[in-house]
Design a protein around this motif. Sequence first.
Motif: not given
Length: 162
Positions: A30-38, A41-44, A110-122
């Motif tokens: 949350k502090n990194r803003g990942l949920f807001d980014e996701f 991305d989905c709303l777009a 978006k789960l495996n190709h977009t969200f998961r890599p960002h989450i794993e890195t964080a």
Amino acid sequence: MAEGSSGSASAANLPPGDPQLIAMIVEHLKNRGLFDEFRRDCLADVDTKPAYQNLRQKVDNFVTTHLSTQDWNPSNNKNQMRNGLRQSVVQSGMMESGVDRIITQVVDPKLNHTFRPHIETAIHDFLSGDRREENPSNSNLTPSEQPEQPEAPAPVTGPQTP
């Protein structure tokens, strides 16, 4: 950051899957803003998906039909009418099934190709911060007592310019 000193040190002592560790990682995300980014991305692209367009059309038709059965006069309470309409839409079940279809079309791809890599890195960054903070407390140990650390890649240096 608040999670820096005491939060990270205590995270190192928690086993994987511990609810407290999970809460700390979620807070880090949350502090990194990942949920807001996701969410952005989905709303777009949600309104371009057929599931959204179908649900919107169904809700529009339902509302039109519902309102056509209502007799309006200025003494009616608009909030009561609105709440009755809202309850009818929810009870119809169309929202639940429609939202499930939207998630299938928007979020799932978006789960495996977009969200998961960002989450794993964080998460890796969060846990790496734990290891860096543990090292100073181990500085009094002899080299044979030091915990094993993965070897860091050698720094790459380029030509030096004066």
